[in-house]
Design a protein around this motif. Structure first.
Motif, mmCIF file in Angstrom:
data_model
loop_
_atom_site.group_PDB
_atom_site.id
_atom_site.type_symbol
_atom_site.label_atom_id
_atom_site.label_comp_id
_atom_site.label_asym_id
_atom_site.label_seq_id
_atom_site.Cartn_x
_atom_site.Cartn_y
_atom_site.Cartn_z
ATOM 1 N N ALA A 54 133.387 76.856 -57.914
ATOM 2 C CA ALA A 54 134.504 77.434 -59.311
ATOM 3 C C ALA A 54 136.193 75.786 -58.984
ATOM 4 N N LEU A 55 136.262 76.062 -59.441
ATOM 5 C CA LEU A 55 137.624 74.341 -59.696
ATOM 6 C C LEU A 55 139.427 75.689 -59.292
ATOM 7 N N GLU A 56 139.992 75.675 -57.675
ATOM 8 C CA GLU A 56 141.450 76.303 -58.261
ATOM 9 C C GLU A 56 142.087 75.231 -58.579
ATOM 10 N N ARG A 57 142.860 75.637 -59.483
ATOM 11 C CA ARG A 57 143.802 75.438 -60.192
ATOM 12 C C ARG A 57 145.427 76.361 -59.545
ATOM 13 N N HIS A 67 135.528 75.779 -54.278
ATOM 14 C CA HIS A 67 134.698 76.874 -53.757
ATOM 15 C C HIS A 67 133.542 77.301 -53.935
ATOM 16 N N CYS A 71 133.805 82.163 -53.494
ATOM 17 C CA CYS A 71 135.795 83.064 -52.609
ATOM 18 C C CYS A 71 136.041 82.965 -54.769
ATOM 19 N N TRP A 72 134.919 83.191 -54.985
ATOM 20 C CA TRP A 72 135.724 83.074 -56.473
ATOM 21 C C TRP A 72 136.193 83.859 -57.105
ATOM 22 N N ASN A 73 137.744 83.953 -58.160
ATOM 23 C CA ASN A 73 138.755 84.604 -58.617
ATOM 24 C C ASN A 73 138.963 84.389 -60.321
ATOM 25 N N GLU A 74 138.300 84.900 -60.861
ATOM 26 C CA GLU A 74 138.542 84.003 -62.692
ATOM 27 C C GLU A 74 139.731 84.201 -62.566
ATOM 28 N N MET A 77 140.626 80.331 -61.224
ATOM 29 C CA MET A 77 139.840 79.699 -60.683
ATOM 30 C C MET A 77 139.009 79.335 -61.790
ATOM 31 N N GLN A 78 138.715 78.028 -62.054
ATOM 32 C CA GLN A 78 137.494 77.727 -63.518
ATOM 33 C C GLN A 78 135.791 77.487 -62.652
ATOM 34 N N CYS A 97 137.585 73.932 -50.372
ATOM 35 C CA CYS A 97 137.956 75.569 -49.282
ATOM 36 C C CYS A 97 138.195 75.646 -48.283
#
Length: 110
Positions: A54-57, A67, A71-74, A77-78, A97
Motif C-alpha cells: 500500500a501507498l500511504e498519502r 506499507h 498496516c493496511w488502512n483503506e 492508503m491505496q 513504514c
C-alpha cells in the motif's frame, strides 16, 4: 371529422394522466426490485482482497510511506503492486513504514 369539446379533451387528458401515473408506479416497482437484487448480489460477493502493498498519502496526496498489508488502512492508503512498491522505495524516494518494514519483505534495503 368534428372537433371534440373542451370537456372531452379534458376527460382524455385526465385519462392519459392516470395511465402515465400507473406506468410510473410500475417503473418505480421495477427499479425497487432491481435495487434489492443488486444489494443481495453485493452481499453474496466476498469482500475484495487486501492488497499486499500500500501507498500511504499525506497532505495534498503526496506519497508518505510504503506499507505491507499488515498496516493496511483503506482510508489513507491505496493498494499497489509489488513492482510499484519497489519502484516507490528505490526510485521514488518514498520511505518504508518503520512498523511493517516493507523494504525488508521486498528485499530492498539501503
Amino acid at each position: 371529422m368534428s372537433e371534440s369539446s373542451p370537456e372531452e379533451r379534458l376527460r382524455a387528458l385526465h385519462f392519459l394522466r392516470r395511465v402515465q401515473a400507473r406506468h410510473l408506479e410500475e417503473t418505480d416497482q421495477w427499479i425497487a426490485t432491481e435495487e434489492q437484487r443488486a444489494a443481495e448480489h453485493a452481499r453474496r460477493r466476498p469482500p475484495p482482497a487486501t492488497p499486499d502493498w500500500a501507498l500511504e498519502r499525506g497532505e495534498r496526496a503526496k506519497p508518505k510511506a510504503i506499507h505491507t498489508s499488515l498496516c493496511w488502512n483503506e482510508f489513507f492508503m491505496q493498494g499497489i503492486t509489488r513492482e510499484q512498491a519497489i519502484e516507490a522505495l528505490t526510485r521514488g524516494g518514498v520511505p518504508a513504514c518503520p512498523t511493517c518494514e516493507p523494504d525488508k519483505e521486498l528485499g530492498v534495503l539501503d
